[in-house]
Design an enzyme around this catalytic site. Sequence first.
Site, short mmCIF file in Angstrom:
data_model
loop_
_atom_site.label_atom_id
_atom_site.label_comp_id
_atom_site.label_asym_id
_atom_site.label_seq_id
_atom_site.Cartn_x
_atom_site.Cartn_y
_atom_site.Cartn_z
N ARG A 83 34.87 32.20 1.60
CA ARG A 83 33.82 31.66 2.49
C ARG A 83 32.47 32.34 2.24
NH1 ARG A 83 30.79 29.22 5.03
NH2 ARG A 83 30.68 28.71 7.24
N LYS A 84 32.49 33.38 1.40
CA LYS A 84 31.28 34.15 1.18
C LYS A 84 30.56 33.68 -0.10
CE LYS A 84 32.10 36.50 4.86
NZ LYS A 84 33.39 35.98 5.29
#
Length: 379
Positions: free
Chosen positions: A181-182
């Site tokens: 998600r980063k």
Amino acid sequence: MMEIPITRPHLAGGEQEAVAEAIASGWISQGPRVREFEAAFAARVGAADAVATTSCTTALALALYVSGVGPGDEVIVPSLSFIATANAVWHCGARPVFADVDPRTYNLDAAAAERAITSRTKVIMPVHQVGLPADMDAFFELAERRGVVIVEDAACAIGASYKGGPIGSLGPLACFSLHPRKVITTGEGGMIAVQDPAVAERLRRLRAHGMDTSDLARHAARDVVVEAYPERGWNSRMTDMQAALGLCQLQALDHILRRRRELAERYTAALQQIPEIEAPYDPPYAQRTWQSYCVRIAPGASIDRNELMRRLLNEGIATRRGVMAIHEEASYSGPDIGLRHTEAASRETLMLPLFPDLSEEQQDYVIERLATCLLAQAA
Ligand SMILES: Cc1ncc(COP(=O)(O)O)c(C=O)c1O
């Protein structure tokens, strides 16, 4: 109807071969690729060194531990953050003390953090929320004046900079996440940017059971090595398969950041035509990563945040609520501590889809449906 996810990791190509090479080499757990990834990461963020871990959460716990945090201590954190920020404090046996955020940047407010200082405060932990650097000069000044240490939760901030200095080069310890998600990913993973070589060496021991010899050093030795355990530690080791992936991702970082910025600017321009949605504030002192594009429902809007998310989902568009308020969760609830800006931001914000491979056609669809959902409600 289009189906648009909230995010998707960008794979530059070459990752599969790199991971396969790691497997074929026999270095499946932590080995030379982790060392190489650490060096490349440190160079990219302008840190003296970098220490890889299994996640940002384990990175934060280790960074707090080497900052002297233990049972009975307090660490000041924003409540407006992912719950891992507070969990990392708890993992050290300490107590997270929540302070309010700046209502425009959603980052910890230094004045609020100062009001929360007690004789037990060891560390203040600003979070560079969704990749927007916190106002670090204010925190460094506060740390100096009040004798506390700064540890940065830079989970979303690889590639961000504050007044021209990359996040990772500014404070003694900054912790990054490599979750998908980063901005870049190793599947799961974390990295601690460190300035003091002695601290980096200690972190390398602590992440490997407190052992004074790394597998790499033992492998290279020409004699029998009998290791020692000068202090107790954890197992927070990254694998070489993950590091191989991370090295490829680092090469794609500039492209990822550029594409995220272009798409964010397109959203911001389009939102000028949608008065019920406020675009994110972009302070002049920071270059952000645009890890998420976080918008706010304007005061007096005809729809509430959750209803808007539901309607967008019905149109095939995934969104997420804005950043959570940790003190509102059962696991951290306590007496009302008056975090006004945190509670409002958590209630009124949402994330729109933003990832490097989002096409402009998909983004136009999001913008158009967003406008339609709001109009439908107003009619
Ligand atoms: C601000 C913040 N801190 C910490 C974390 C934890 O990162 P990880 O999943 O790598 O442990 C996250 C990730 O979700 C985050 O957003």
